[in-house]
Design a protein around this motif. Structure first.
Motif, PDB file in Angstrom:
ATOM      1  N   ILE A  83      43.425  20.066  57.566  1.00  0.00           N
ATOM      2  CA  ILE A  83      43.530  18.682  58.046  1.00  0.00           C
ATOM      3  C   ILE A  83      42.676  18.490  59.297  1.00  0.00           C
ATOM      4  O   ILE A  83      41.949  17.495  59.441  1.00  0.00           O
ATOM      5  CB  ILE A  83      44.999  18.325  58.334  1.00  0.00           C
ATOM      6  N   PHE A  84      42.774  19.457  60.225  1.00  0.00           N
ATOM      7  CA  PHE A  84      42.029  19.389  61.483  1.00  0.00           C
ATOM      8  C   PHE A  84      40.530  19.340  61.232  1.00  0.00           C
ATOM      9  O   PHE A  84      39.807  18.511  61.801  1.00  0.00           O
ATOM     10  CB  PHE A  84      42.390  20.596  62.352  1.00  0.00           C
ATOM     11  N   VAL A  85      40.031  20.216  60.366  1.00  0.00           N
ATOM     12  CA  VAL A  85      38.598  20.283  60.065  1.00  0.00           C
ATOM     13  C   VAL A  85      38.127  18.966  59.459  1.00  0.00           C
ATOM     14  O   VAL A  85      37.073  18.431  59.827  1.00  0.00           O
ATOM     15  CB  VAL A  85      38.291  21.460  59.125  1.00  0.00           C
ATOM     16  N   GLY A  86      38.891  18.437  58.515  1.00  0.00           N
ATOM     17  CA  GLY A  86      38.514  17.177  57.882  1.00  0.00           C
ATOM     18  C   GLY A  86      38.429  16.036  58.879  1.00  0.00           C
ATOM     19  O   GLY A  86      37.492  15.231  58.849  1.00  0.00           O
ATOM     20  N   GLY A 111      34.120  26.465  54.885  1.00  0.00           N
ATOM     21  CA  GLY A 111      34.207  26.060  53.478  1.00  0.00           C
ATOM     22  C   GLY A 111      34.804  24.675  53.316  1.00  0.00           C
ATOM     23  O   GLY A 111      34.318  23.852  52.529  1.00  0.00           O
ATOM     24  N   THR A 112      35.853  24.398  54.092  1.00  0.00           N
ATOM     25  CA  THR A 112      36.485  23.078  54.045  1.00  0.00           C
ATOM     26  C   THR A 112      35.552  21.991  54.567  1.00  0.00           C
ATOM     27  O   THR A 112      35.451  20.902  53.988  1.00  0.00           O
ATOM     28  CB  THR A 112      37.786  23.089  54.876  1.00  0.00           C
ATOM     29  N   MET A 113      34.873  22.287  55.667  1.00  0.00           N
ATOM     30  CA  MET A 113      33.931  21.318  56.243  1.00  0.00           C
ATOM     31  C   MET A 113      32.834  20.963  55.239  1.00  0.00           C
ATOM     32  O   MET A 113      32.509  19.791  55.037  1.00  0.00           O
ATOM     33  CB  MET A 113      33.319  21.896  57.519  1.00  0.00           C
ATOM     34  N   MET A 114      32.280  21.970  54.594  1.00  0.00           N
ATOM     35  CA  MET A 114      31.218  21.732  53.611  1.00  0.00           C
ATOM     36  C   MET A 114      31.735  20.867  52.456  1.00  0.00           C
ATOM     37  O   MET A 114      31.053  19.951  51.995  1.00  0.00           O
ATOM     38  CB  MET A 114      30.690  23.061  53.080  1.00  0.00           C
ATOM     39  N   ALA A 115      32.940  21.157  52.000  1.00  0.00           N
ATOM     40  CA  ALA A 115      33.506  20.403  50.881  1.00  0.00           C
ATOM     41  C   ALA A 115      33.735  18.939  51.246  1.00  0.00           C
ATOM     42  O   ALA A 115      33.511  18.043  50.428  1.00  0.00           O
ATOM     43  CB  ALA A 115      34.819  21.047  50.425  1.00  0.00           C
ATOM     44  N   ILE A 151      32.191  17.028  53.748  1.00  0.00           N
ATOM     45  CA  ILE A 151      31.003  16.208  54.015  1.00  0.00           C
ATOM     46  C   ILE A 151      30.153  16.020  52.764  1.00  0.00           C
ATOM     47  O   ILE A 151      29.418  15.045  52.651  1.00  0.00           O
ATOM     48  CB  ILE A 151      30.155  16.783  55.165  1.00  0.00           C
ATOM     49  N   PHE A 152      30.259  16.966  51.797  1.00  0.00           N
ATOM     50  CA  PHE A 152      29.496  16.822  50.561  1.00  0.00           C
ATOM     51  C   PHE A 152      30.317  16.182  49.448  1.00  0.00           C
ATOM     52  O   PHE A 152      29.839  16.066  48.321  1.00  0.00           O
ATOM     53  CB  PHE A 152      28.972  18.187  50.092  1.00  0.00           C
ATOM     54  N   HIS A 153      31.575  15.809  49.776  1.00  0.00           N
ATOM     55  CA  HIS A 153      32.447  15.176  48.780  1.00  0.00           C
ATOM     56  C   HIS A 153      32.528  16.038  47.517  1.00  0.00           C
ATOM     57  O   HIS A 153      32.448  15.531  46.399  1.00  0.00           O
ATOM     58  CB  HIS A 153      31.944  13.768  48.446  1.00  0.00           C
ATOM     59  N   ALA A 154      32.671  17.349  47.728  1.00  0.00           N
ATOM     60  CA  ALA A 154      32.714  18.311  46.616  1.00  0.00           C
ATOM     61  C   ALA A 154      33.990  19.142  46.741  1.00  0.00           C
ATOM     62  O   ALA A 154      33.988  20.183  47.410  1.00  0.00           O
ATOM     63  CB  ALA A 154      31.479  19.210  46.640  1.00  0.00           C
ATOM     64  N   PRO A 155      35.099  18.702  46.130  1.00  0.00           N
ATOM     65  CA  PRO A 155      36.396  19.357  46.313  1.00  0.00           C
ATOM     66  C   PRO A 155      36.420  20.844  45.962  1.00  0.00           C
ATOM     67  O   PRO A 155      37.210  21.596  46.520  1.00  0.00           O
ATOM     68  CB  PRO A 155      37.323  18.566  45.379  1.00  0.00           C
ATOM     69  N   LEU A 156      35.583  21.278  45.020  1.00  0.00           N
ATOM     70  CA  LEU A 156      35.602  22.672  44.595  1.00  0.00           C
ATOM     71  C   LEU A 156      34.629  23.555  45.359  1.00  0.00           C
ATOM     72  O   LEU A 156      34.483  24.738  45.048  1.00  0.00           O
ATOM     73  CB  LEU A 156      35.295  22.760  43.090  1.00  0.00           C
ATOM     74  N   TRP A 163      43.391  24.712  48.301  1.00  0.00           N
ATOM     75  CA  TRP A 163      44.446  23.961  48.989  1.00  0.00           C
ATOM     76  C   TRP A 163      43.966  23.452  50.348  1.00  0.00           C
ATOM     77  O   TRP A 163      44.184  22.290  50.708  1.00  0.00           O
ATOM     78  CB  TRP A 163      45.676  24.853  49.153  1.00  0.00           C
ATOM     79  N   THR A 164      43.306  24.322  51.111  1.00  0.00           N
ATOM     80  CA  THR A 164      42.786  23.926  52.420  1.00  0.00           C
ATOM     81  C   THR A 164      41.754  22.813  52.293  1.00  0.00           C
ATOM     82  O   THR A 164      41.726  21.870  53.093  1.00  0.00           O
ATOM     83  CB  THR A 164      42.153  25.142  53.137  1.00  0.00           C
ATOM     84  N   THR A 165      40.905  22.920  51.268  1.00  0.00           N
ATOM     85  CA  THR A 165      39.896  21.888  51.025  1.00  0.00           C
ATOM     86  C   THR A 165      40.546  20.552  50.700  1.00  0.00           C
ATOM     87  O   THR A 165      40.121  19.499  51.192  1.00  0.00           O
ATOM     88  CB  THR A 165      38.970  22.308  49.875  1.00  0.00           C
ATOM     89  N   LEU A 166      41.592  20.583  49.880  1.00  0.00           N
ATOM     90  CA  LEU A 166      42.299  19.356  49.516  1.00  0.00           C
ATOM     91  C   LEU A 166      42.849  18.647  50.757  1.00  0.00           C
ATOM     92  O   LEU A 166      42.703  17.429  50.920  1.00  0.00           O
ATOM     93  CB  LEU A 166      43.443  19.687  48.554  1.00  0.00           C
TER      94      LEU A 166
END
Length: 407
Positions: free
Chosen positions: A16-19, A148-152, A154-159, A188-191
């Motif tokens: 959540i923090f990273v997002g 990994g979460t940050m990349m997902a 900003i690129f709108h790529a959940p996986l 889960w973290t990415t979500l």
């Protein structure tokens, strides 16, 4: 990775923090961009305005580099520092990374935010690690999860986060089955990261970004003759992008004065902005509108745009304007794909998807990550072909590296 409830809870908070951090960073960046490139020129009628902005940006970047240091730090530098020291320095550095990144990206550099964000997050995660007395292993896990979460997000790529985990397992020859808890935790973290990212974005509504506009999918048998050529062209363009990177770095090494190098890059950014706005910035904001009009452009324009974007991206980076290359690489590869379908207009989305998959795989050297990155950028009907293109391009890249054609 120890899969305990406390670590899951902390990872959830991290996501959540990273997002939220990534979203706030981009929201403020867009305010700066809008002021510099929309508000100010709206009250002026200067045809040379982009050149003036580029020169001012070059001066600011150069002075920052000369007196405050090489900021923002890149993703490679962040990971390398952690590998060598077990931490990412944050005292008197996070603020410099943020400010330097805003200057670089707001003044039109053909670069993305992922490199700067990784250094910012690395510092913040290390700060949390110090306060909570986390072990080196836990710090490493949090850093990888955070990036990994940050990349997902900003690129709108959940996986994408899960793709990073799978890629690491492939490189280290670990069993994905054995490490499925880590892969699920990345997911889960990415979500949660996307949830945090979206919650901030909803406060600042804007048009959809990082997408492609295609007509209704129409499968045409003639497209079968274009699949292999599209793959080859994508591979060649990826190699060309890397060669431009090498050439830019060689030129930059001959310019010992950082201020002069940064101003030269700024001047090039200004000239590029006078030629086409598509040459500026990462390409994230322009991709959707570009895909709606690219098919009407000439082949020459599209090829020159792709080459110009690639050259400007690598010169910016080599000359001190630090940022990420993934967004510009995707944009340039899309332009090459449109150049093909301008001549052979058969199932356009499929051909462009194969070109982009092949090119980006060569550039990143990460076929699984590339596949995850492109999953929601193209219609899902094309994803099996994109996966195959990523796999084959990854094998081709390995062979090219063996004969030292590319690094």
């Amino acid at each position: 990775m120890k899969f305990d409830l406390m670590f899951i809870f902390m990872s959830s908070l991290l996501g959540i923090f990273v997002g939220m951090v990534a979203s706030l960073f981009l929201v403020i960046l867009n305010i700066f961009i809008n002021f510099i490139w929309v508000t100010v020129p709206g009250n002026l009628e200067w045809s040379y305005y982009p050149l003036i902005v580029g020169l001012i940006g070059g001066l600011l970047v150069g002075l920052f580099q000369k007196y405050l240091g090489d900021y923002p730090k890149t993703m490679h530098q962040t990971l390398q520092e952690f590998k060598e020291t077990g931490s990412v320095r944050y005292k008197k550095r996070v603020g410099k990374n943020v400010l330097a990144a805003w200057i670089v990206l707001a003044f039109g550099a053909s670069l993305g935010p992922e490199a700067a964000l990784s250094s910012i997050l690395g510092g913040l995660i290390s700060w949390v690690g110090d306060k909570m007395k986390l072990t080196l292993k836990r710090r490493e896990e949090f850093l990888n999860l955070g990036i990994g979460t940050m990349m997902a997000t900003i690129f709108h790529a959940p996986l994408l986060g899960m793709g990073e985990a799978l890629e690491k397992d492939t490189v280290t020859k670990q069993s994905a089955k054995k490490n499925w808890p880590k892969i699920l935790l990345y997911g889960w973290t990415t979500l949660l990261g996307i949830l945090g990212f979206t919650s901030i974005n909803r406060l600042f509504p804007k048009e959809a970004l990082f997408g492609l506009r295609f007509a209704k999918v129409n499968w045409q048998p003639e497209v079968l003759w274009l699949i292999v050529p599209a793959l080859i062209i994508g591979v060649i363009f990826g190699i060309l992008f890397l060669k431009l990177e090498e050439i830019s770095e060689k030129i930059a090494k001959k310019i010992t004065n950082k201020l002069i190098a940064a101003v030269l890059a700024g001047a090039l950014i200004g000239v590029a902005g006078m030629i086409s706005p598509y040459l500026l910035f990462s390409g994230e904001h322009q991709l959707l509108s570009f895909s709606g009009s690219a098919a009407k452009e000439s082949v020459l324009f599209l090829v020159l745009l792709a080459l110009g974007k690639s050259l400007l991206t690598n010169i910016c980076f080599a000359f001190g304007w630090r940022g990420g290359k993934i967004f510009p690489a995707i944009f340039a590869s899309v332009a090459i794909g449109f150049a093909i379908i301008t001549i052979f207009n058969y199932t356009p989305g499929l051909i462009i998807g194969i070109v982009v998959a092949a090119s980006v795989t060569i550039i990143l050297n990460q076929p699984i990550v590339t596949g995850a990155l492109l999953l929601f950028l193209f219609p899902l009907q094309f994803f099996p072909a994109i996966v195959v293109a990523c796999y084959l391009s990854g094998k081709i890249r390995s062979k090219l590296a063996e004969i030292k054609m590319i690094v």
